[in-house]
Scaffold this motif. Structure first.
Motif, PDB file in Angstrom:
ATOM      1  N   HIS A   1       6.938  -3.014   4.886  1.00 56.97           N
ATOM      2  CA  HIS A   1       5.600  -2.970   4.308  1.00 56.97           C
ATOM      3  C   HIS A   1       4.502  -2.922   5.377  1.00 56.97           C
ATOM      4  O   HIS A   1       3.319  -3.068   5.048  1.00 56.97           O
ATOM      5  N   ASP A   2       4.892  -2.691   6.626  1.00 57.48           N
ATOM      6  CA  ASP A   2       3.916  -2.619   7.723  1.00 57.48           C
ATOM      7  C   ASP A   2       3.443  -1.172   7.882  1.00 57.48           C
ATOM      8  O   ASP A   2       4.194  -0.297   8.306  1.00 57.48           O
ATOM      9  N   ASP A   3       2.187  -0.923   7.535  1.00 59.69           N
ATOM     10  CA  ASP A   3       1.652   0.441   7.599  1.00 59.69           C
ATOM     11  C   ASP A   3       1.619   0.978   9.023  1.00 59.69           C
ATOM     12  O   ASP A   3       1.814   2.190   9.240  1.00 59.69           O
TER      13      ASP A   3
ATOM     14  N   MET B   1       5.108   2.190   9.896  1.00 55.74           N
ATOM     15  CA  MET B   1       5.413   3.434   9.187  1.00 55.74           C
ATOM     16  C   MET B   1       4.688   4.616   9.829  1.00 55.74           C
ATOM     17  O   MET B   1       5.242   5.708   9.967  1.00 55.74           O
ATOM     18  N   ALA B   2       3.445   4.410  10.223  1.00 57.17           N
ATOM     19  CA  ALA B   2       2.676   5.498  10.834  1.00 57.17           C
ATOM     20  C   ALA B   2       3.232   5.894  12.197  1.00 57.17           C
ATOM     21  O   ALA B   2       3.008   7.021  12.656  1.00 57.17           O
TER      22      ALA B   2
ATOM     23  N   ARG C   1       9.456   8.836   7.351  1.00 58.15           N
ATOM     24  CA  ARG C   1       8.637   7.876   6.594  1.00 58.15           C
ATOM     25  C   ARG C   1       9.133   7.706   5.168  1.00 58.15           C
ATOM     26  O   ARG C   1       8.766   6.746   4.488  1.00 58.15           O
TER      27      ARG C   1
ATOM     28  N   GLN D   1       8.834   4.663   2.228  1.00 58.37           N
ATOM     29  CA  GLN D   1       8.377   4.910   0.864  1.00 58.37           C
ATOM     30  C   GLN D   1       9.436   4.484  -0.154  1.00 58.37           C
ATOM     31  O   GLN D   1       9.118   3.876  -1.195  1.00 58.37           O
TER      32      GLN D   1
ATOM     33  N   ARG E   1       9.723   0.560  -0.256  1.00 58.39           N
ATOM     34  CA  ARG E   1       8.618  -0.047  -0.999  1.00 58.39           C
ATOM     35  C   ARG E   1       8.735   0.228  -2.495  1.00 58.39           C
ATOM     36  O   ARG E   1       8.484  -0.657  -3.327  1.00 58.39           O
TER      37      ARG E   1
END
Length: 322
Positions: A176-178, A181-182, A189, A193, A196
């Protein structure tokens, strides 16, 4: 473990894009209608355990770090595993643990996320005579799609409407760490998705734990980091013995007992994965521990034996009279 761009890229950069889908069912990702329920039951203490086969995945040589063809040939020659054109086929196992009226599911299979050779866990659960609404607890070893995919329908609804979802804090936070993921390649990615999306419907009945916690009746968490940051096993207390559900400590029965340092492209931190595996092998040998794993040859119940400088897997005999 320090989670940073380098360790994440090491685990995800080599993942084939074909294994990633958006989480919505497509023609290529639908489980095959021909998948038949496959299950195996055994008793352990006061518990009845059903191993549920979700299907199989191929692991090609290109997915193993430091793969050596001659070493693989020697290991495969000791048994009946054979390298196919697609690779070594490995099972995807899930587990139903019944303790009186309590029904606990350990991992949920893939549902429609990873192709036509997977998605059979739900049919196995039905064949065992258990409705999804009867599941009281789902323990997730980690949030890869072959473990969490079965949590949701193709429409994103919860499959287990009454179940508490139990997952390690480090695992939950990682996916859940944006920022993390980025930092990974765009094609990878989809893992974030999917992770989550599969857990989202359980947000109001979520149990987050840390370390070696008691997570459910008779179960204690065993941190096994490396494959993912919060990868966790679950130890079931059977009174006079214990059974460890160790998730993805091993992916290939044929190769990784013989060569514990061989990691795969899906391992987030390869060095830690290998260290965790060796530590767990040593503990399993010292304690004569009974264990089962998500990718050990079905039904995946046995022990670890020392074999010179390496290790071997000894499957448990069939349990009659259950």
């Amino acid at each position: 473990m320090t989670i940073n761009r380098r360790t994440v890229l090491a685990g995800l950069a080599a993942v084939p894009a074909a294994t990633l889908v958006s989480g919505q069912a497509t023609a290529s990702s639908q489980p095959s209608a021909d998948l038949q329920p496959v299950l195996h039951r055994f008793s352990f203490g006061d518990a009845k355990i059903t191993v549920l086969l979700d299907g199989h995945l191929p692991l090609g040589p290109q997915l193993f770090a430091d793969y050596e063809e001659e070493k693989a040939r020697v290991a495969l020659a000791r048994g009946l595993h054979r390298m196919t054109l697609e690779g070594l086929n490995i099972p995807v196992n899930g587990y139903l643990v019944e303790q009186g009226a309590r029904k606990t599911l350990i991992d949920t299979g893939t549902a429609d996320l990873l192709g036509p050779n997977l998605g059979g866990l739900g049919a196995g659960l039905a064949a065992a005579g258990v409705e999804p609404a009867e599941i009281s607890t789902v323990l997730l070893t980690h949030m890869h799609p072959d473990h969490s995919g079965g949590l949701v329908t193709a429409q994103g609804a919860a499959v287990f409407p009454n179940a508490e979802l139990v997952v390690a804090r480090q695992e939950w936070d990682f996916w859940h760490d944006d920022a993390i993921m980025a930092s990974v390649p765009e094609g990878s990615r989809g893992f974030f998705q999917m992770a989550r999306g599969t857990v989202a419907p359980y947000a109001d009945r979520l149990k987050i734990f840390e370390g070696e916690a008691a997570v459910a009746a008779g179960f204690a968490a065993v941190p096994l980091p490396g494959h993912t940051p919060g990868h966790t096993g679950f130890m079931l207390d059977g009174g006079d013995q214990q059974l460890l559900f160790w998730g993805d400590v091993v992916h290939s029965t044929a190769l990784q007992f013989a060569y514990p340092d061989w990691t795969i492209a899906f391992d987030t931190d390869p060095a830690q994965t290998a260290a965790t595996r060796r530590k767990m092998f040593e503990r399993a040998v010292a304690d004569n521990l009974l264990l089962t794993g998500s990718h050990i040859d079905f039904p995946g119940l046995g022990r670890v034996l020392r074999q010179g400088e390496s290790f071997a897997y000894q499957p448990a005999p069939w349990q009659f009279g259950l």
